[in-house]
Write a protein that holds these residues in place. Structure first.
Motif, short mmCIF file in Angstrom:
data_model
loop_
_atom_site.label_atom_id
_atom_site.label_comp_id
_atom_site.label_asym_id
_atom_site.label_seq_id
_atom_site.Cartn_x
_atom_site.Cartn_y
_atom_site.Cartn_z
N VAL A 23 0.71 -1.08 0.20
CA VAL A 23 -0.04 -0.03 -0.11
C VAL A 23 1.00 1.40 -0.10
O VAL A 23 0.71 2.17 -0.46
CB VAL A 23 -0.96 -0.01 1.25
N THR A 24 1.93 1.33 0.67
CA THR A 24 2.77 2.30 0.87
C THR A 24 3.38 2.57 -0.66
O THR A 24 3.40 3.56 -1.18
CB THR A 24 3.85 2.34 1.76
N ILE A 25 3.97 1.43 -1.32
CA ILE A 25 4.45 1.79 -2.72
C ILE A 25 3.70 1.99 -3.55
O ILE A 25 4.14 3.16 -4.28
CB ILE A 25 5.31 0.41 -2.99
N LEU A 26 2.23 1.54 -3.45
CA LEU A 26 1.34 2.00 -4.52
C LEU A 26 0.86 3.53 -4.17
O LEU A 26 0.84 4.04 -5.26
CB LEU A 26 0.15 1.17 -4.49
N SER A 27 0.76 4.11 -3.18
CA SER A 27 0.60 5.41 -2.83
C SER A 27 1.60 6.21 -3.28
O SER A 27 1.44 7.31 -3.48
CB SER A 27 -0.06 5.67 -1.34
N ILE A 28 2.93 5.91 -3.10
CA ILE A 28 3.81 6.80 -3.88
C ILE A 28 4.01 6.83 -5.15
O ILE A 28 4.23 7.69 -5.87
CB ILE A 28 5.43 6.08 -3.14
N VAL A 29 3.88 5.68 -5.87
CA VAL A 29 4.00 5.53 -7.32
C VAL A 29 2.64 5.88 -8.27
O VAL A 29 2.82 6.41 -9.11
CB VAL A 29 4.36 4.20 -7.57
N PRO A 31 -0.66 7.37 -8.95
CA PRO A 31 -1.47 8.71 -8.75
C PRO A 31 -3.02 8.24 -8.70
O PRO A 31 -3.86 8.67 -8.03
CB PRO A 31 -1.18 9.53 -9.78
N LYS A 32 -3.36 7.08 -9.46
CA LYS A 32 -4.81 6.58 -9.52
C LYS A 32 -5.13 6.00 -8.22
O LYS A 32 -6.33 6.47 -7.52
CB LYS A 32 -5.00 5.71 -10.68
N PHE A 33 -4.21 4.90 -7.56
CA PHE A 33 -4.34 4.46 -6.51
C PHE A 33 -4.30 5.81 -5.22
O PHE A 33 -5.33 5.67 -4.42
CB PHE A 33 -3.32 3.54 -5.97
N ARG A 34 -3.37 6.78 -5.29
CA ARG A 34 -3.62 7.73 -4.25
C ARG A 34 -5.02 8.53 -4.28
O ARG A 34 -5.34 9.12 -3.53
CB ARG A 34 -2.34 8.80 -4.54
N GLY A 35 -5.35 8.74 -5.62
CA GLY A 35 -6.87 9.39 -5.76
C GLY A 35 -7.81 8.55 -5.15
O GLY A 35 -8.78 9.32 -4.39
N LYS A 36 -7.86 7.37 -5.24
CA LYS A 36 -8.87 6.54 -4.36
C LYS A 36 -8.80 6.57 -2.95
O LYS A 36 -9.76 6.97 -2.52
CB LYS A 36 -8.44 5.27 -5.24
N MET A 37 -7.55 6.61 -2.76
CA MET A 37 -7.49 6.70 -1.14
C MET A 37 -7.72 8.19 -0.69
O MET A 37 -8.47 8.14 0.25
CB MET A 37 -6.07 6.53 -0.65
#
Length: 132
Positions: A23-29, A31-37
């Motif tokens: 989850v940490t790596i996905l939120s850094i790399v 932007p789509k995942f970060r937007g969902k979160m």
């Protein structure tokens, strides 16, 4: 029994750490995942604010009803307090007015050099000695 618990803990903890790492790596790399979160976080905040508004409205109405109840129950006491404060203020105002009236009737002035209070008909200041 202890071995069973240890084996479960030994298998669950690495999986949990791996999920957190992912989850940490996905939120850094991503932007789509970060937007969902972020979207989920904003939605949760909106729900909390709506609940808080409802709670505050309820608390406000309870407070107003309680205030009205206290005032109606203690109306006589509050009137007595208001009257006594009005009398105290009246006495203070009368004493200040008396002092002002007495000072206006006195024939005194202030020295323009030192500010001392002297008689109106004096030619010289009693304190600093300068001619008026």
């Amino acid at each position: 029994m202890f071995d069973f618990v240890f084996n479960i803990m030994f298998s669950i903890v690495p999986i949990f750490i791996g999920v957190i790492f992912l989850v940490t790596i996905l939120s850094i790399v991503s932007p789509k995942f970060r937007g969902k979160m972020m979207r989920r976080s904003v939605k949760a905040t909106k729900y909390m604010l709506n609940d808080a508004k409802d709670d505050l409205a309820e608390i406000g109405s309870i407070a107003m009803n309680t205030k009205k109840k206290i005032i109606t129950e203690n109306e006589d006491v509050l009137k007595d307090i208001a009257k006594s404060e009005a009398n105290i203020n009246k006495e203070k105002i009368e004493s200040v007015a008396r002092v002002i009236k007495d000072s206006l009737n006195q024939k005194t002035i202030y020295c323009k050099y030192c500010g001392a209070l002297i008689d109106e008909d004096s030619s010289f200041c009693k304190h600093c000695g300068k001619k008026l």
